[in-house]
Design a protein around this motif. Structure first.
Motif, PDB file in Angstrom:
ATOM      1  N   LYS A  96       0.837  -1.205   0.000  1.00 27.27           N
ATOM      2  CA  LYS A  96       0.000   0.000   0.000  1.00 27.27           C
ATOM      3  C   LYS A  96       0.873   1.256   0.000  1.00 27.27           C
ATOM      4  CE  LYS A  96      -3.669  -2.291   2.617  1.00 27.27           C
ATOM      5  NZ  LYS A  96      -4.379  -2.350   3.907  1.00 27.27           N
ATOM      6  N   ARG A  97       1.949   1.234   0.790  1.00 24.56           N
ATOM      7  CA  ARG A  97       2.837   2.391   0.820  1.00 24.56           C
ATOM      8  C   ARG A  97       3.524   2.598  -0.521  1.00 24.56           C
ATOM      9  NH1 ARG A  97       3.704   0.916   6.370  1.00 24.56           N
ATOM     10  NH2 ARG A  97       5.295  -0.584   5.795  1.00 24.56           N
ATOM     11  N   PRO A 154       1.690  13.311   6.293  1.00 27.49           N
ATOM     12  CA  PRO A 154       0.871  12.624   7.293  1.00 27.49           C
ATOM     13  C   PRO A 154       0.439  13.521   8.444  1.00 27.49           C
ATOM     14  CG  PRO A 154       3.170  11.928   7.446  1.00 27.49           C
ATOM     15  CD  PRO A 154       3.053  12.740   6.198  1.00 27.49           C
ATOM     16  N   THR A 212     -12.848  13.761   0.352  1.00 31.99           N
ATOM     17  CA  THR A 212     -11.590  13.023   0.236  1.00 31.99           C
ATOM     18  C   THR A 212     -10.589  13.866  -0.538  1.00 31.99           C
ATOM     19  OG1 THR A 212     -12.768  10.900   0.217  1.00 31.99           O
ATOM     20  CG2 THR A 212     -10.500  10.894  -0.564  1.00 31.99           C
ATOM     21  N   GLY A 229       1.330   4.285  -2.881  1.00 35.76           N
ATOM     22  CA  GLY A 229       1.123   5.676  -2.479  1.00 35.76           C
ATOM     23  C   GLY A 229      -0.350   5.995  -2.371  1.00 35.76           C
ATOM     24  N   LEU A 249      -7.114   9.143   8.073  1.00 38.34           N
ATOM     25  CA  LEU A 249      -6.006   9.154   7.131  1.00 38.34           C
ATOM     26  C   LEU A 249      -5.792   7.717   6.706  1.00 38.34           C
ATOM     27  CD1 LEU A 249      -3.726  10.947   5.876  1.00 38.34           C
ATOM     28  CD2 LEU A 249      -2.266  10.164   7.756  1.00 38.34           C
ATOM     29  N   ARG A 250      -5.929   7.437   5.427  1.00 40.73           N
ATOM     30  CA  ARG A 250      -5.900   6.044   4.992  1.00 40.73           C
ATOM     31  C   ARG A 250      -4.918   5.815   3.866  1.00 40.73           C
ATOM     32  NH1 ARG A 250      -8.758   5.325   0.239  1.00 40.73           N
ATOM     33  NH2 ARG A 250      -8.808   3.070   0.585  1.00 40.73           N
ATOM     34  N   LEU A 251      -4.313   4.616   3.898  1.00 37.58           N
ATOM     35  CA  LEU A 251      -3.521   4.119   2.787  1.00 37.58           C
ATOM     36  C   LEU A 251      -4.466   3.544   1.744  1.00 37.58           C
ATOM     37  CD1 LEU A 251      -0.696   2.309   4.763  1.00 37.58           C
ATOM     38  CD2 LEU A 251      -0.405   4.320   3.318  1.00 37.58           C
ATOM     39  N   ARG A 261      -1.977   8.061  -0.459  1.00 40.16           N
ATOM     40  CA  ARG A 261      -2.561   8.242   0.866  1.00 40.16           C
ATOM     41  C   ARG A 261      -3.567   9.378   0.798  1.00 40.16           C
ATOM     42  NH1 ARG A 261       1.956   8.615   4.924  1.00 40.16           N
ATOM     43  NH2 ARG A 261       2.472  10.382   3.594  1.00 40.16           N
ATOM     44  N   THR A 262      -4.696   9.223   1.471  1.00 42.66           N
ATOM     45  CA  THR A 262      -5.748  10.230   1.430  1.00 42.66           C
ATOM     46  C   THR A 262      -6.243  10.558   2.829  1.00 42.66           C
ATOM     47  OG1 THR A 262      -7.457   8.536   1.137  1.00 42.66           O
ATOM     48  CG2 THR A 262      -6.576   9.553  -0.867  1.00 42.66           C
TER      49      THR A 262
END
Length: 318
Positions: free
Chosen positions: A220-221, A269, A263, A224, A291-293, A226-227
């Motif tokens: 997931k990282r 972060p 979103t 990328g 904050l989600r991946l 991230r939202t």
């Protein structure tokens, strides 16, 4: 416990596996994902010594599957896509049969059958023909059968396909308990949530090749995206909340008209804590803030260019 290097398997002119490689450490779960025809089941069948590879190294517990297949089978349990139990036999008779085939004496096989039937909450149905079991009960019996020989490695080929969410979660708990006992599990699945919940590592197959192999979090990282997501507690505050979020992220947030969820991408972060302060300063209450991946669905789509696999409430072809 599982080591696969440069694995090749062809069926006629079709290359099902093209230099595939991955490993699984003892007492872990490796999730194998991929679209239909990606080679997932072929890998399972090779590990279980049901199909011979054309090239490459495949080891289970340090044993070569082509040179020492009998010793590999003694280490390994297998639950395929379809329940392998005999509907005409009772739950007890099915498990005793598997025990006898594995060389257990009749008394030992009966004791092991009784132990597993209780563990899988099938004790009250032990004397009923398996044909009278529900789909979830048959699946639990099938999994119990794969454990009769106390395997150190367990291959589960889409074990929960077609089961309702409640039964699926029951089987997830069984898998967790087995891993806690030191069993290594190779899990192929069409349910990304399943891989996310259970797998220590995820190996993504596409067109017979491994296109990714890492922990779910690292995958997931790597993708990328991230939202940050926020939903105001009061619908009338949607525009004001959107302005605060846009100011912090530099991007106009997308809006879900049905839920009121906003979103926006979050490169930093720290945006979440800053957002909390700014919303508080503006007097804007929120009902949801996160904050989600990216999900594994999004990872899968990014890696393969194909739509995500079925969700937990959907069916789907094997």
């Amino acid at each position: 416990m599982i080591r696969v290097e440069n694995l090749v398997k062809r069926f006629g002119r079709t290359t099902a596996l093209d230099r595939v490689g991955f490993t699984a450490a003892a007492g872990t779960v490796v999730g194998v994902l991929g679209p239909n025809g990606a080679g997932k089941t072929t890998v399972v069948r090779i590990l279980a010594t049901l199909v011979r590879p054309d090239d490459g190294l495949v080891q289970v517990g340090g044993l070569d599957v082509t040179r020492e297949p009998a010793r590999v089978r003694a280490l390994l349990g297998l639950t395929g896509q379809y329940a392998s139990v005999d509907g005409d036999l009772t739950g007890t008779e099915n498990l005793v049969l598997f025990g006898r085939l594995l060389g257990l004496s009749r008394p030992v096989a009966r004791d092991r059958a009784a132990e597993l039937l209780e563990r899988f909450e099938l004790g009250t149905a032990a004397t009923r023909p398996a044909a009278t079991y529900s789909g979830g009960m048959r699946r639990r019996l099938d999994l119990a059968a794969s454990l009769v020989g106390r395997p150190r490695v367990l291959c589960l080929d889409e074990p929960t396909t077609g089961l309702d969410p409640h039964v699926r979660r029951e089987l997830w708990q069984v898998v967790r308990e087995l891993v806690a006992e030191g069993v290594t599990v190779l899990l192929t699945t069409q349910y990304l949530e399943e891989a996310d919940r259970l797998a220590d590592r995820v190996t993504v197959f596409d067109a017979g090749r491994v296109v990714a192999d890492d922990s779910p979090a690292e995958l997931k990282r790597r993708i990328g995206a991230r939202t940050v997501q926020v939903r105001p507690a009061i619908a009338e505050d949607l525009d004001a909340t959107a302005r605060v979020l846009a100011k912090l992220t530099g991007v106009t947030p997308t809006r879900d008209a049905g839920t009121g969820l906003l979103t926006a991408p979050a490169a930093d972060p720290m945006v979440l804590s800053t957002l909390v302060r700014e919303l508080d300063r503006a007097g804007l209450a929120v009902a949801e803030l996160a904050l989600r991946l990216p999900s594994l669905d999004e990872v899968f789509l990014a890696l393969t260019g194909k739509p995500a696999l079925p969700t937990a409430h959907e069916g789907g072809a094997r």
